[in-house]
Design an enzyme around this catalytic site. Sequence first.
Site, PDB file in Angstrom:
ATOM      1  N   ASP A  82      -6.603  -6.617  -0.118  1.00  0.00           N
ATOM      2  CA  ASP A  82      -5.701  -5.747   0.648  1.00  0.00           C
ATOM      3  C   ASP A  82      -4.633  -6.600   1.335  1.00  0.00           C
ATOM      4  O   ASP A  82      -4.959  -7.565   2.039  1.00  0.00           O
ATOM      5  CB  ASP A  82      -6.552  -4.998   1.690  1.00  0.00           C
ATOM      6  CG  ASP A  82      -5.774  -3.941   2.452  1.00  0.00           C
ATOM      7  OD1 ASP A  82      -4.868  -3.324   1.862  1.00  0.00           O
ATOM      8  OD2 ASP A  82      -6.106  -3.714   3.637  1.00  0.00           O
ATOM      9  N   ASP A 104       1.662  -7.965  -1.034  1.00  0.00           N
ATOM     10  CA  ASP A 104       2.509  -7.274  -0.063  1.00  0.00           C
ATOM     11  C   ASP A 104       3.737  -8.132   0.234  1.00  0.00           C
ATOM     12  O   ASP A 104       3.713  -9.026   1.063  1.00  0.00           O
ATOM     13  CB  ASP A 104       1.689  -7.010   1.213  1.00  0.00           C
ATOM     14  CG  ASP A 104       2.521  -6.374   2.323  1.00  0.00           C
ATOM     15  OD1 ASP A 104       3.738  -6.189   2.138  1.00  0.00           O
ATOM     16  OD2 ASP A 104       1.941  -6.065   3.379  1.00  0.00           O
ATOM     17  N   GLU A 134       4.018  -3.301  -2.521  1.00  0.00           N
ATOM     18  CA  GLU A 134       4.438  -2.464  -1.373  1.00  0.00           C
ATOM     19  C   GLU A 134       5.948  -2.504  -1.241  1.00  0.00           C
ATOM     20  O   GLU A 134       6.564  -3.568  -1.294  1.00  0.00           O
ATOM     21  CB  GLU A 134       3.791  -2.959  -0.066  1.00  0.00           C
ATOM     22  CG  GLU A 134       4.279  -2.163   1.155  1.00  0.00           C
ATOM     23  CD  GLU A 134       3.545  -2.490   2.456  1.00  0.00           C
ATOM     24  OE1 GLU A 134       2.328  -2.773   2.404  1.00  0.00           O
ATOM     25  OE2 GLU A 134       4.197  -2.452   3.521  1.00  0.00           O
ATOM     26  N   ASN A 230      -6.048   4.427   1.831  1.00  0.00           N
ATOM     27  CA  ASN A 230      -6.680   3.309   2.551  1.00  0.00           C
ATOM     28  C   ASN A 230      -7.208   3.717   3.929  1.00  0.00           C
ATOM     29  O   ASN A 230      -6.463   4.271   4.740  1.00  0.00           O
ATOM     30  CB  ASN A 230      -5.649   2.193   2.772  1.00  0.00           C
ATOM     31  CG  ASN A 230      -5.313   1.437   1.510  1.00  0.00           C
ATOM     32  OD1 ASN A 230      -5.700   1.837   0.417  1.00  0.00           O
ATOM     33  ND2 ASN A 230      -4.592   0.345   1.660  1.00  0.00           N
ATOM     34  N   ASP A 232      -9.366   2.009   7.169  1.00  0.00           N
ATOM     35  CA  ASP A 232     -10.042   0.910   7.859  1.00  0.00           C
ATOM     36  C   ASP A 232     -10.413   1.313   9.289  1.00  0.00           C
ATOM     37  O   ASP A 232     -11.577   1.326   9.677  1.00  0.00           O
ATOM     38  CB  ASP A 232      -9.146  -0.345   7.861  1.00  0.00           C
ATOM     39  CG  ASP A 232      -9.889  -1.562   8.379  1.00  0.00           C
ATOM     40  OD1 ASP A 232     -11.099  -1.457   8.664  1.00  0.00           O
ATOM     41  OD2 ASP A 232      -9.290  -2.646   8.488  1.00  0.00           O
TER      42      ASP A 232
HETATM   43  P1  13P Z   1      -5.983   2.157   8.851  1.00  0.00           P
HETATM   44  O1  13P Z   1      -6.688   1.038   9.538  1.00  0.00           O
HETATM   45  O2  13P Z   1      -4.923   2.746   9.703  1.00  0.00           O
HETATM   46  O3  13P Z   1      -6.924   3.133   8.256  1.00  0.00           O
HETATM   47  O4  13P Z   1      -5.184   1.484   7.615  1.00  0.00           O
HETATM   48  C1  13P Z   1      -5.909   0.885   6.594  1.00  0.00           C
HETATM   49  C2  13P Z   1      -5.013   0.240   5.595  1.00  0.00           C
HETATM   50  O5  13P Z   1      -3.932   0.697   5.299  1.00  0.00           O
HETATM   51  C3  13P Z   1      -5.502  -0.975   4.943  1.00  0.00           C
HETATM   52  O6  13P Z   1      -4.558  -1.523   4.085  1.00  0.00           O
HETATM   53  O1  G3H Z   2      -4.048  -3.112   6.714  1.00  0.00           O
HETATM   54  C1  G3H Z   2      -4.764  -3.718   7.484  1.00  0.00           C
HETATM   55  C2  G3H Z   2      -6.225  -3.541   7.376  1.00  0.00           C
HETATM   56  O2  G3H Z   2      -6.659  -2.609   8.333  1.00  0.00           O
HETATM   57  C3  G3H Z   2      -6.913  -4.862   7.522  1.00  0.00           C
HETATM   58  O3  G3H Z   2      -6.795  -5.351   8.813  1.00  0.00           O
HETATM   59  O4  G3H Z   2      -6.002  -7.693   8.557  1.00  0.00           O
HETATM   60  O5  G3H Z   2      -7.256  -6.951  10.608  1.00  0.00           O
HETATM   61  O6  G3H Z   2      -8.440  -7.202   8.419  1.00  0.00           O
HETATM   62  P1  G3H Z   2      -7.130  -6.903   9.117  1.00  0.00           P
HETATM   63 ZN    ZN Z   3      -2.536  -1.272   4.681  1.00  0.00          ZN
END
Ligand code: 13P
Ligand code: G3H
Ligand code: ZN
Length: 284
Positions: A82, A104, A134, A230, A232
């Site tokens: 990611d 990205d 992206e 996505n 997270d």
């Molecule tokens: P959120 O943390 O806002 O769900 O976004 C996740 C994301 O886009 C990871 O690439």
């Molecule tokens: O897009 C971001 C994701 O939520 C991952 O976050 O870079 O803190 O692991 P991170």
């Molecule tokens: Zn993201």
Amino acid sequence: MPFATLREVLAEAEKGKYAVGAFNTNNMEIVQAIIEAAQEERAPVILQASQGALKYAGIRYITAIVRAAVESSTIPVVLHLDHGTSFEQTMLCIRHGFTSVMFDGSKYSLEDNIAATARVVEVARAVGVSVEGELGKIGGTEDDISVDERDALFTDPAQARRFVEESGVDALAVAIGTAHGPYKGEPKLDFDRLEAIMKVAGTPLVLHGASGVPAGSIRRAISIGISKINIDTDLRQAFIRGVQHVVHNQPHEYDPRKLLGPAKEEMKAVIKEKMRLFGCSGQA
Ligand code: 13P
Ligand code: G3H
Ligand code: ZN
């Protein structure tokens, strides 16, 4: 079941008019929650690790844990990087068995983004790995942006077409009003822009920052053509909720398993709910 590529699961999603959930992982409990939820829902799933996750856990741990979880599963699982921002990092992930990588290049000019992404695509394609690019800038929820700034930051449909054609990506992350992290108010998605991008992009589209986006907006985005979503922040919050519940109710608990077990269950419930919302439940 062997790992699937992003290209494979998104091709099925486009045919079936649903979206596949992409969930961020950082440790064993999160990996288990994602795979168990996907298995119980019979849903294809994308497990993604950010550069931060790889730094925190180590690429060997992440890949070993994911392999162990996937060994006994019977659903298509994609292991995806990611927001990779360096050529070297994407190559390292490919070498360690990732079946998909995001490059990205959104901080670059259009030309430089195309050139850097195309370089990753050239190598990834040769070894059967998918690439997500992206275009436009998906901000953080702390960013207050004006209407003029929206136009500058959001994905431009004409540029999207050129980006996809010239970079050769298998999926495109679009900036249409979502942001990473918890939202302060209700996010306003630019659906007209999404429709315009969808008409010309010629590749599956990805919605980042989907935690906290209301169900109605998610359904509308999928109906227009979003096929990877996505999540997270919603998982992070579920994890902490699970831990806090135990700490609050059993302040003398000293066994980490008694905190992490409930955290995993909280995450599983959230993941299953998302899979049903995205329409990918029952598709594997
Ligand atoms: P959120 O943390 O806002 O769900 O976004 C996740 C994301 O886009 C990871 O690439
Ligand atoms: O897009 C971001 C994701 O939520 C991952 O976050 O870079 O803190 O692991 P991170
Ligand atoms: Zn993201």
